[in-house]
Scaffold this motif. Structure first.
Motif: not given
Length: 407
Positions: A183-197
């Protein structure tokens, strides 16, 4: 979001050297590819095997030294021909900048080295390719990076694993061999919320099948020698990203000496021109093969997210517009010896590594891949198939003769 790979792009952005045109025209992927890979006066750019660049005067040399990544400065940093394919790759993958490197593995390792740091925490999906896993477990761990492999089915719950010292999340979707969709969108959203590339190996979905930047991914790596070039005759890779990360990635690639070959760059650009047509044909063949294998008594399941009813199909329908010509057939372990004998009898499919070329390939997974999650069940024997450009009916007949003779 538009359907059927259509996207509005200004013609002036994709026709190299064309005068600016303010109007926008809806273009489908096949048209975009032709336009992005064509020169103004000839179909292809020149092959430029150059290392030394000559300057007219000291002033121009000094200006080039000040902007080494933006001008034709030294062969190790690229040539106009390399710049041309980088522009095409960035446009087709819908990123802002692309950096060409010498192989798909070079693209992966460059991306990881650009963001991983000693003493920091790196999240890596458990189903990455074996070469990526080995690099993480040997080189990065040897440099002091803390590697944590995560379950490809984790989705938004990856937020539980993110830490203040997390430097990046590395994804490969679908997974290597087992072809699990993340689930790339969910993983990317969680990482972006924490400032993780977030970094994604998008070789399977490159240039139309999956659009990472529409789903929040920061850095994309692509093995251009596979489906993209499509003729199994070159090694080349690319990193695609935003302007924000481009200089960092380019700097690491140059320092590591990842120089793309002149002939390989030419072949990749030429191969890209037929990608939409090849991809459509190979996907159709993959689905036909998958349905045929699914009906056999010696097959437990077929792993192919584009196949209705297969694991990950719902995520594929939601996020993707196509798929690479790959499937993994999970035979029963009781059939292992017969299947190996059948593979040796195949006439049309070749035995070998890689995928995406004109010839269909078969790769028996003789040892289960090392994993913490998503392990190969003990009662399954996997065979990965890369469909080529042969007729599906011929491939099915070949497999049928080989397997029935084994029975």
């Amino acid at each position: 979001m538009t359907d059927n790979n259509a996207i509005r792009l200004s013609l002036s952005r994709i026709a190299a050297g064309a005068p600016d045109r303010p109007c926008e025209t809806p273009l489908h992927l096949t048209t975009r590819v032709v336009q992005a890979t064509s020169e103004r006066q000839t179909p292809q750019p020149a092959i430029q095997p150059a290392s030394t660049v000559f300057f007219d005067n000291v002033e121009s040399l000094h200006e080039a030294e000040a902007n080494p990544f933006d001008v034709f400065f030294y062969g190790g940093m690229g040539t106009p021909a390399v710049s041309r394919i980088e522009t095409a790759v960035a446009q087709l993958e819908l990123g802002e900048r692309a950096i060409l490197v010498s192989s798909g593995s070079a693209a992966v390792t460059t991306a990881l080295l650009a963001f991983a740091r000693s003493g920091q925490h790196l999240l890596v999906v458990d189903t990455v390719a074996s070469s990526t896993r080995r690099f993480c477990e040997t080189v990065l761990r040897g440099l002091g990076v803390e590697i944590e492999f995560y379950d490809p089915a984790i989705g938004a719950d990856i937020a539980r694993l993110l830490r203040p010292d997390s430097c990046a999340v590395y994804m490969e979707s679908p997974g290597s061999l087992s072809l699990e969709m993340q689930d790339v969108p969910a993983i990317a959203a969680a990482a972006r919320a924490r400032g993780v590339v977030t970094i994604l190996d998008n070789s399977w979905g490159a240039f139309g099948a999956f659009r990472p930047f529409d789903h929040g991914v920061d850095v994309v790596v692509v093995s251009l020698g596979k489906q993209a070039a499509g003729h199994a005759d070159l090694m080349l890779g690319a990193l695609v990203t935003s302007h924000r990360h481009a200089a960092r990635l380019k700097d690491i690639a140059v320092q590591l000496g990842h120089v793309p070959g002149a002939l390989e760059s030419y072949l990749a650009l030429r191969g890209l021109r037929s990608l939409p047509l090849r991809g459509e044909r190979q996907l159709r063949t993959t689905i036909e093969l998958g349905r045929w294998f699914s009906g056999r008594a010696d097959v437990r399941r077929v792993l192919c997210p584009a196949l209705p009813g297969a694991p990950g199909h719902e995520l594929w329908r939601r996020d993707c517009r196509g798929a690479a010509g790959l499937l993994t057939v999970a035979f029963t372990t009781e059939a292992r010896d017969d299947v190996i004998a059948a593979i040796n009898r195949l006439v049309l499919s070749r035995l070998g590594f890689g995928w995406g070329g004109a010839e269909s390939l078969v790769l028996p997974i003789l040892e289960p891949p090392p994993r913490l999650f998503a392990r190969q069940p003990a009662d399954e024997f996997w065979v990965r198939i890369s469909t080529g450009l042969e007729e599906a009916a011929d491939l099915i007949a070949d497999w049928s003769r080989a397997l029935d003779r084994s029975a």
